[in-house]
Design a protein around this motif. Sequence first.
Motif, mmCIF file in Angstrom:
data_model
loop_
_atom_site.group_PDB
_atom_site.id
_atom_site.type_symbol
_atom_site.label_atom_id
_atom_site.label_comp_id
_atom_site.label_asym_id
_atom_site.label_seq_id
_atom_site.Cartn_x
_atom_site.Cartn_y
_atom_site.Cartn_z
ATOM 1 N N VAL A 72 1.898 -10.828 1.323
ATOM 2 C CA VAL A 72 1.923 -11.987 2.219
ATOM 3 C C VAL A 72 2.478 -13.205 1.479
ATOM 4 C CG1 VAL A 72 0.539 -13.480 3.725
ATOM 5 C CG2 VAL A 72 -0.118 -11.086 3.394
ATOM 6 N N PRO A 73 3.705 -13.591 1.780
ATOM 7 C CA PRO A 73 4.252 -14.784 1.131
ATOM 8 C C PRO A 73 3.502 -16.037 1.587
ATOM 9 C CG PRO A 73 5.869 -13.779 2.625
ATOM 10 C CD PRO A 73 4.626 -12.966 2.702
ATOM 11 N N GLY A 74 3.246 -16.924 0.668
ATOM 12 C CA GLY A 74 2.589 -18.182 1.015
ATOM 13 C C GLY A 74 1.080 -18.161 1.004
ATOM 14 N N VAL A 75 0.470 -16.997 0.791
ATOM 15 C CA VAL A 75 -0.989 -16.944 0.722
ATOM 16 C C VAL A 75 -1.435 -17.661 -0.553
ATOM 17 C CG1 VAL A 75 -1.187 -14.740 -0.513
ATOM 18 C CG2 VAL A 75 -3.018 -15.464 1.004
ATOM 19 N N VAL A 76 -2.549 -18.358 -0.454
ATOM 20 C CA VAL A 76 -3.115 -19.047 -1.608
ATOM 21 C C VAL A 76 -4.417 -18.357 -1.967
ATOM 22 C CG1 VAL A 76 -4.045 -21.225 -2.482
ATOM 23 C CG2 VAL A 76 -2.070 -21.238 -0.943
ATOM 24 N N VAL A 77 -4.486 -17.809 -3.164
ATOM 25 C CA VAL A 77 -5.710 -17.162 -3.634
ATOM 26 C C VAL A 77 -6.641 -18.256 -4.144
ATOM 27 C CG1 VAL A 77 -6.691 -15.595 -5.336
ATOM 28 C CG2 VAL A 77 -4.550 -15.004 -4.179
ATOM 29 N N LEU A 78 -7.821 -18.319 -3.565
ATOM 30 C CA LEU A 78 -8.793 -19.347 -3.935
ATOM 31 C C LEU A 78 -9.702 -18.898 -5.067
ATOM 32 C CD1 LEU A 78 -9.699 -20.460 -0.300
ATOM 33 C CD2 LEU A 78 -8.096 -21.552 -1.883
ATOM 34 N N ASN A 79 -10.064 -17.624 -5.065
ATOM 35 C CA ASN A 79 -10.842 -17.012 -6.143
ATOM 36 C C ASN A 79 -10.707 -15.503 -6.005
ATOM 37 O OD1 ASN A 79 -12.668 -16.229 -4.119
ATOM 38 N ND2 ASN A 79 -14.195 -17.767 -4.659
ATOM 39 N N GLY A 80 -11.559 -14.740 -6.639
ATOM 40 C CA GLY A 80 -11.444 -13.284 -6.622
ATOM 41 C C GLY A 80 -11.709 -12.630 -5.277
ATOM 42 N N PHE A 92 -2.187 -23.897 10.914
ATOM 43 C CA PHE A 92 -3.623 -23.650 10.906
ATOM 44 C C PHE A 92 -4.026 -22.858 9.667
ATOM 45 C CE2 PHE A 92 -2.155 -23.634 15.355
ATOM 46 C CZ PHE A 92 -2.812 -24.772 15.804
ATOM 47 N N PRO A 93 -4.802 -23.469 8.760
ATOM 48 C CA PRO A 93 -5.309 -22.720 7.614
ATOM 49 C C PRO A 93 -6.426 -21.752 8.040
ATOM 50 C CG PRO A 93 -5.729 -25.088 7.359
ATOM 51 C CD PRO A 93 -5.123 -24.880 8.701
ATOM 52 N N LEU A 94 -6.374 -20.569 7.464
ATOM 53 C CA LEU A 94 -7.362 -19.523 7.732
ATOM 54 C C LEU A 94 -7.909 -19.058 6.390
ATOM 55 C CD1 LEU A 94 -8.744 -17.247 9.420
ATOM 56 C CD2 LEU A 94 -6.601 -15.964 9.198
ATOM 57 N N ILE A 95 -9.215 -19.203 6.201
ATOM 58 C CA ILE A 95 -9.845 -18.756 4.958
ATOM 59 C C ILE A 95 -10.573 -17.450 5.246
ATOM 60 C CG2 ILE A 95 -11.540 -19.265 3.160
ATOM 61 C CD1 ILE A 95 -10.980 -22.231 3.683
ATOM 62 N N VAL A 96 -10.301 -16.469 4.395
ATOM 63 C CA VAL A 96 -10.871 -15.138 4.562
ATOM 64 C C VAL A 96 -11.439 -14.672 3.232
ATOM 65 C CG1 VAL A 96 -10.396 -12.770 5.275
ATOM 66 C CG2 VAL A 96 -9.114 -14.649 6.301
ATOM 67 N N ALA A 97 -12.636 -14.113 3.277
ATOM 68 C CA ALA A 97 -13.233 -13.483 2.097
ATOM 69 C C ALA A 97 -13.091 -11.978 2.265
ATOM 70 C CB ALA A 97 -14.700 -13.865 1.963
ATOM 71 N N PHE A 98 -12.708 -11.303 1.189
ATOM 72 C CA PHE A 98 -12.480 -9.862 1.237
ATOM 73 C C PHE A 98 -13.507 -9.120 0.398
ATOM 74 C CE2 PHE A 98 -8.380 -11.659 2.264
ATOM 75 C CZ PHE A 98 -7.939 -10.857 3.295
ATOM 76 N N ALA A 99 -14.000 -8.030 0.964
ATOM 77 C CA ALA A 99 -14.810 -7.058 0.227
ATOM 78 C C ALA A 99 -13.908 -5.833 0.098
ATOM 79 C CB ALA A 99 -16.092 -6.737 0.966
ATOM 80 N N PHE A 100 -13.128 -5.806 -0.969
ATOM 81 C CA PHE A 100 -12.102 -4.778 -1.114
ATOM 82 C C PHE A 100 -12.684 -3.370 -1.140
ATOM 83 C CE2 PHE A 100 -10.070 -8.542 -3.071
ATOM 84 C CZ PHE A 100 -9.010 -8.643 -2.194
ATOM 85 N N LYS A 101 -13.793 -3.198 -1.822
ATOM 86 C CA LYS A 101 -14.408 -1.879 -1.938
ATOM 87 C C LYS A 101 -14.762 -1.300 -0.571
ATOM 88 C CE LYS A 101 -18.315 0.507 -4.049
ATOM 89 N NZ LYS A 101 -19.542 0.359 -4.842
ATOM 90 N N HIS A 102 -15.213 -2.155 0.332
ATOM 91 C CA HIS A 102 -15.646 -1.705 1.651
ATOM 92 C C HIS A 102 -14.593 -1.933 2.735
ATOM 93 C CE1 HIS A 102 -19.581 -0.995 -0.030
ATOM 94 N NE2 HIS A 102 -19.574 -2.216 -0.515
ATOM 95 N N GLN A 103 -13.456 -2.517 2.338
ATOM 96 C CA GLN A 103 -12.355 -2.783 3.267
ATOM 97 C C GLN A 103 -12.814 -3.627 4.454
ATOM 98 O OE1 GLN A 103 -8.781 -1.643 2.826
ATOM 99 N NE2 GLN A 103 -9.849 -2.100 0.940
ATOM 100 N N ILE A 104 -13.399 -4.788 4.108
ATOM 101 C CA ILE A 104 -13.872 -5.733 5.113
ATOM 102 C C ILE A 104 -13.256 -7.095 4.824
ATOM 103 C CG2 ILE A 104 -15.864 -6.881 6.135
ATOM 104 C CD1 ILE A 104 -17.562 -4.501 5.230
ATOM 105 N N ALA A 105 -12.791 -7.742 5.878
ATOM 106 C CA ALA A 105 -12.297 -9.119 5.793
ATOM 107 C C ALA A 105 -13.251 -9.992 6.608
ATOM 108 C CB ALA A 105 -10.888 -9.210 6.342
ATOM 109 N N PHE A 106 -13.825 -11.002 5.965
ATOM 110 C CA PHE A 106 -14.772 -11.896 6.621
ATOM 111 C C PHE A 106 -14.074 -13.223 6.927
ATOM 112 C CE2 PHE A 106 -17.289 -9.178 3.844
ATOM 113 C CZ PHE A 106 -18.310 -8.758 4.680
ATOM 114 N N ILE A 107 -13.982 -13.582 8.184
ATOM 115 C CA ILE A 107 -13.394 -14.859 8.569
ATOM 116 C C ILE A 107 -14.384 -15.955 8.193
ATOM 117 C CG2 ILE A 107 -12.497 -16.260 10.467
ATOM 118 C CD1 ILE A 107 -10.891 -13.653 9.810
#
Length: 127
Positions: A72-80, A92-107
Motif C-alpha cells: 500500500v503506497p502512502g501508508v504510514v506505520v505508527l508502530n508494530g 480521510f485518515p483511517l487508523i487500523v491495528a493489526f493482529a497479524f497472527k490471527h489475521q484481524i484488522a481492528f478499526i
Amino acid sequence: MGFVSLCRDISSGRGLHAMFPIWEYRFVRIIKQSTLAKFAAANPKAKPAIARWVKLVRAAGWASMNEIQTTVPGVVVLNGERARFEIAGGSFPLIVAFAFKHQIAFIKFIGTHAEYDKIDALAVAMY
C-alpha cells in the motif's frame, strides 16, 4: 495415493490443500466493519475508497508492517501493530491495528483531518 504417502504429504504441508481447501482462502477479519459502513453512509465521497480498502485488506493476509508498506503506497506505520491509511485520495485518515497472527484488522479511527489532529493515533480506540 496410498495412506502413507498422504500422511507424508500432510506432514510436509503439501497435501493440506487437497483435504482442506478452505485453508487456502483465509480472509482477514475486519473488526467493526460496520463503523466503515456508517462512515461511508455519512460521507458518500469515501464510499468507493472504503470498499476498495476493505477488499484489499480482506484478501491481503499480511504478516508484518513491512508487507503492508510494500503493498500500500502512502501508508504510514505508527508502530508494530498500527498503521494509518489515507482514504479517498488522502481526505480521510483511517487508523487500523493489526493482529497479524490471527489475521484481524481492528478499526481504531476514521474521520477528517481536523478530527485526526485532535486524537492520539497510538492510543485511540473509538470503535
